[in-house]
Design a protein around this motif. Structure first.
Motif: not given
Length: 180
Positions: A65, A78, A80, A87
């Motif tokens: 991530s 964030w 992946v 996300h």
């Protein structure tokens, strides 16, 4: 795209909550299935990358991530970066006033939301080594509901550490999926 949002009130100031949530390697203490978190790049802020090692049943998988954006002390975004389209974000919003059921010694508070969006169908079946006679579809059917349980577990345990005490934690859970 499946969406899950878990939110609750935390009795700490937004700056403390933000710094706490930005420390991703700590997350392994909160999850039943997360064995380790290793920062593989960056300083913890935007652009930082992590390798998160999960295990469930007879399977292990390392998710990669990246923190895509930060807005201190209010938001951490964030995503992946391989094997699945996923996300999310941690959102921290100060409370205008403390609710009546806040602990007597609480001086400040904020609403904390954990949001994840993912497309289970985008998962790369070759990313996981499956035992003989086990289909990737079967694994997806079993793992998808665990996303909700894990999100709830992580939020409750993080609240305990942030506040330094055990208390009943009210969670609001919103999802657009019957499978979560």
């Amino acid at each position: 795209m499946d969406r899950l949002v878990v939110s609750t009130d935390v009795y700490a100031d937004p700056e403390t909550v933000y710094e706490f949530l930005l420390e991703f390697p700590r997350y392994e203490r909160y999850s039943e299935y997360l064995d380790s978190v290793e920062r593989t790049g960056g300083d913890g802020g935007a652009g930082s990358r992590y390798a998160m090692r999960f295990s469930w049943w007879k399977l292990t998988y390392t998710a990669h991530s990246e923190v895509t954006d930060v807005d201190p002390p209010y938001r951490i975004d964030w995503r992946v970066v391989k094997d699945i389209d996923a996300h999310g974000a941690w959102q921290i919003d100060p409370l205008d006033s403390l609710p009546a059921d806040a602990p007597a010694d609480a001086e400040s508070g904020c609403e904390v939301r954990f949001e994840v969006q993912f497309d289970a169908e985008s998962a790369d079946a070759s990313a996981v080594s499956l035992p003989a006679m086990v289909s990737f579809g079967w694994v997806l059917d079993k793992v998808t509901p665990l996303v909700r349980e894990e999100a709830e577990r992580v939020v409750k345990r993080a609240v305990r550490d942030l506040e330094g005490r055990d208390r009943p934690v009210r969670l609001d859970v919103d999802t657009n999926s019957a499978e979560l």
